[in-house]
Design a protein around this motif. Sequence first.
Motif, short mmCIF file in Angstrom:
data_model
loop_
_atom_site.label_atom_id
_atom_site.label_comp_id
_atom_site.label_asym_id
_atom_site.label_seq_id
_atom_site.Cartn_x
_atom_site.Cartn_y
_atom_site.Cartn_z
N PHE A 115 0.82 -1.21 0.00
CA PHE A 115 0.00 0.00 0.00
C PHE A 115 0.86 1.27 0.00
N THR A 116 0.31 2.28 -0.64
CA THR A 116 0.94 3.59 -0.64
C THR A 116 -0.15 4.65 -0.63
N ASP A 117 0.23 5.90 -0.36
CA ASP A 117 -0.72 7.02 -0.35
C ASP A 117 -1.92 6.74 0.55
N VAL A 118 -1.65 6.22 1.73
CA VAL A 118 -2.74 5.98 2.69
C VAL A 118 -3.24 7.33 3.20
N PHE A 119 -4.54 7.52 3.11
CA PHE A 119 -5.11 8.83 3.48
C PHE A 119 -6.46 8.63 4.14
N TYR A 120 -6.59 9.11 5.37
CA TYR A 120 -7.88 9.02 6.05
C TYR A 120 -8.18 10.24 6.90
N LYS A 121 -7.20 11.11 7.10
CA LYS A 121 -7.47 12.35 7.81
C LYS A 121 -6.44 13.39 7.40
N GLY A 122 -6.84 14.64 7.53
CA GLY A 122 -5.96 15.73 7.14
C GLY A 122 -5.50 16.52 8.35
#
Length: 913
Positions: free
Chosen positions: A109-116
């Motif tokens: 996995f890459t570019d894991v995004f769930y919050k800013g």
Amino acid sequence: MAEHWDSIPGRLLKALTEFVYRQRLLTIYPQIFLFGLCVIYTWKHLQFDMSRNNLVGSDKKYHQIYLKYKTEFNVRDDLVAVVESEDREKNRQFVERLGAKLEVETNLFTDVFYKGDLKMLGPKALLFLDEPTLQDLKKTLGEYRPFVAQFSQATNLNSLFTLINRQFRSASREQNAQNESLIKAIPALQRIIDQGTDSIRRSGSPPSPGITALFGSGEEAEESQYITFGHGRIYLVNARTKADELAGDAVQRLRQLVQETYDEVPGVNAGITGEPVLEYDEMLQSQKDSTIATIISLVLCALLFIVSYRETGRPLKATAALIIGLGYTMGFTTLTVGHLNILTVTFLPILIGLAIDFGVHLITRYEEELRKGETQYIALQRAMVNTGLGILTGALTTAGAFFAMAITSFKGIQEMGIITGGGMLVCLVPMMTLLPALLLKGKQNRLDMVFHPEGTARAKIERYWLDRPAAVVGVVIAGTLLSLIPLRQVYFDYNLLHMQSKHLAAVEFEEKLIKSASKSVLFAAVIANTKEQALDLYEKLTNLPTVASVDTMATFLVGDQTKKLQTVGEIKKEVASISFAPTDPDPVSVPDLSRTLWSLNGYLGLALEEVHKENEKDLENNLSGLRKSIDNFRYEMLHNDQKMVSEKLGSYQRALFQDLQETFRAIRTQDNSSPLTEEGLPPNLRSRFIGQHGKHLLQVYPKGDVWERTQQEAFVKDVRSVAPDATGTPVQLYEYTTLLKNSYIQAAYYALGAIVLLVFLHFHKISSVLLALIPVAIGTLWTCGIMGVAAIPFNPANIMILPLVVGIGVTNGIHILNRFAEEQNPSILARSTGKAVIVSALNTIAGFGSLIPAKHQGIHSLGIIMSLGVGMCMVAAVTFLPAILTLLIRSGWTKKKPSDDNAQSTLGREEPR
């Protein structure tokens, strides 16, 4: 008969018969060896292509634009983990825990995004906030500063609450900054305690409550920090695969991690979706459905053969030859195409139902000759030459319908045409070599010397329409006209989600996101050369009626950032003096923490008495809530295994303190020396929005559900009115389904043209071409009428019926006209021709019908419609066509035998004539 044997195909078939008869072992064993090689070669080299985008040829302009977009931005579609519940905190816990798991699995996995949050956005994070939000943050930090200053002195939970106790103990009645800060921090303290209780109850590593716990921010602030839908009812975690070829492994691993996280945070509805997941699940289900259908088709065709001909030996030999042919076809597919896709994965059960007919006709003629008293050699020779010519013509006709697909504009359809058309011809080889060799062995050859007439029952049935041809024609015409009424209800369903398996989790989550969001989760991609051009496009796109929002970095990069930079500098000064003590790395001392909390509960009780006197209800409720949370926390601490509690709370306090320290460190180290530029963007955002050559991406989100054609078309046209080279999933879906539909219609025209030519070359009369095609036309209209009544739409899977029903259905008319030309007698059903037409149609129905149990709705509907279409064409052929021929005979019309090929019936004469 001599003219057939003197033709070039006849002489070749005669020579082939001689070789098979003289060299039986040489005919059989090399083919078994070749079959083994094909199976091994297929096993090692055949791939399964899950990508829907690869079904389209790279020569299409819109697809070339898409490929350039993928190259420029290194695009890989997002895997989306979805968690749904009415409890926001459970949702937050789930995505925090799952996100942490994904971030360490960098092999997939890459570019894991769930919050800013600030840590993710980097040293320019605060510049992503607008000026009013920055001022609010500055004000909040000022108000909470006294509390945060004390908090920073704590090294663990015990020392934190010891400091809180000290502040309560030393608090005076009058208002001051410290008291105000402490009062505002009460909700935050309660949440920290509740999270501690939760960490004991749950397995796995607990996440930090986050910065919102410290500042007591509300639900709106949390919703803006995470990716949420449905007002916080749904939270998302996005990730991308490290490489396209790892998509399958990534999907499986993500499902495992979601299940592990669910074990830690039960009571939620969790699953995964996204285009890679939908494509992976679709291919997996299609493979499973195709495997089951292949077995069902093979068994059904063999049973039909056995039951229809009342013997087992020869039908099983034909089935064995068919299996060899299927092995060859798999090798041919692997060699020429190299992979299967969502369209071609169903070719095996289809091919079984079609190719078994070669054996039906060959065995029927062979039996006929034996029952006439001929030797095995003569019987085989006549079957191979006379019937073989008919089999060859039939194979070319059906293969021609498939090969018509190979000259369309859609790559996936081209591959289907090559594989299945080539497979028909490849399967012909063992049927015309291996099967004859096998037929020369067996006791059935001796039993066939006894003649068993049959067909009386079929003759009686057929007399009903042969004696009343005008009535039959009238009824058929009336039924055909009636079928035109529901025909208007038949439509083409472009929605690819409707083709997926019912109740498939990935589809259900996709639909939930569609229904719960104010905008679609899919976006169109517009590429700008500069940030200024991107901003100009942003302003135009946001004004389109079908556009919900547009995401681009240009809104942060263009414009005067002087005021923001000044405010960021002031925020940095606000926290500059705050320095956190090192976090305690050891497990929590449960007795010490329990005593400290017991003391805090006492101070809260005293405070409650004073607050009650002042009649401050809000503060009274906050204090009461905090006391209740402390009671629950201490209960969990003291009524569970002390070692386990100590270790879990140790993990929790480390997560809490490290998160706060890193957050304040991120604030202190914000870079306000220069405006935000492309180079200053955090990696996750830069990789998504800034291309390899500096181009800017605009993600254009539609308001409506772009899986649905009407909204999809309106959105694509709107976006293209501003950006003609727009691409992305909605555009791909729009062009993909349009091209697929048009390509199958194109293939139907090609197939019709090729078949008309073949039939004309066969009979040399336009009238015969029309007669052969009449059952196809009637059967097709009946099929479409039934589809309208049953509310079965065409879709990207079952539209395949258009070219296939022409190629398959016309063979009925050819065989019937052949027999009529031979005898000038319209009676068909009572003869072996009618029997063979029916058995062949039933075999084809079995092949397609084996797809009906499929869970994939596209494959399921293909099975229904093709079975229905083949059946309707067969009924029209054995009823309407003989009735028409009867009327033509009464008017004096005759039909000459076709020259060369197929003058003899391809069927046996063992039944009454």
